[in-house]
Design an enzyme around this catalytic site. Structure first.
Site, PDB file in Angstrom:
ATOM      1  CG  HIS A   1     -19.048  28.741  35.850  1.00 59.07           C
ATOM      2  ND1 HIS A   1     -18.885  28.904  37.282  1.00 59.07           N
ATOM      3  CD2 HIS A   1     -19.412  30.216  35.944  1.00 59.07           C
ATOM      4  CE1 HIS A   1     -19.468  29.680  38.155  1.00 59.07           C
ATOM      5  NE2 HIS A   1     -19.542  30.548  37.189  1.00 59.07           N
TER       6      HIS A   1
ATOM      7  CG  ASP B   1     -21.468  33.120  37.886  1.00 58.80           C
ATOM      8  OD1 ASP B   1     -21.486  33.440  39.237  1.00 58.80           O
ATOM      9  OD2 ASP B   1     -22.093  32.441  37.708  1.00 58.80           O
TER      10      ASP B   1
ATOM     11  CB  CYS C   1     -25.762  32.521  39.589  1.00 58.95           C
ATOM     12  SG  CYS C   1     -26.181  30.942  40.232  1.00 58.95           S
TER      13      CYS C   1
END
Length: 155
Positions: free
Chosen positions: A94, A60, A53
């Site tokens: 993401h 993540d 992150c």
């Protein structure tokens, strides 16, 4: 072209290779597609993809599925594995990770078609799934469902 000649430019396969420090430092490698006259799908699955992150530095995790219909080039799988591994210490959201991977592969391989599914595990109770593809699925090529269920304790 003899088979041996299409592999002569590979530098990472067949020996110890350190994990690149960043996606920018990672070197993708490719080989000529010996079946370039046939349209077919290639699938890579990375069920343990990790990045960081960018705000908290916390890890993540994602399950990535990459499908592509090659043109003249195939990505060499070890170089792809090292490239994906280079995200381990890379901070990005993401969406950025998923789309960056797709765009780099498209720029490098010039495939007939490519899609990526980034199935991210929850952070803060919300899974984020990111999908990208270069256009409509090509006719006449079997491209199965990516096989990753909607989130219910994915795994």
């Amino acid at each position: 072209m003899p088979q041996d000649d299409i592999y002569s430019n590979l530098t990472q396969l067949g020996g110890a290779t350190a994990l690149p420090a960043s996606p920018e430092a990672a070197e993708l490698e490719r080989v000529q597609n010996p079946q370039a006259d046939v349209a077919y799908n290639v699938r890579f699955t990375a069920p343990e993809f990790t990045s960081l992150c960018p705000m908290t530095g916390q890890p993540d995790f994602a399950h990535l599925v990459i499908d592509y219909v090659p043109g003249q080039w195939l990505v060499e799988s070890k170089s792809l594995k090292l490239y994906l591994g280079s995200f381990r210490n890379h901070g990005a959201f993401h969406e950025d990770c998923t789309v960056s991977i797709a765009r780099r592969l498209v720029d490098f391989l010039d495939p007939q078609w490519l899609r990526i599914g980034g199935y991210w595990y929850p952070r803060g109770g919300i899974p984020i799934d990111v999908f990208y593809q270069t256009g409509p699925m090509p006719d006449g090529v079997w491209i199965p469902d990516q096989g990753v269920p909607p989130y219910r304790g994915r795994g």
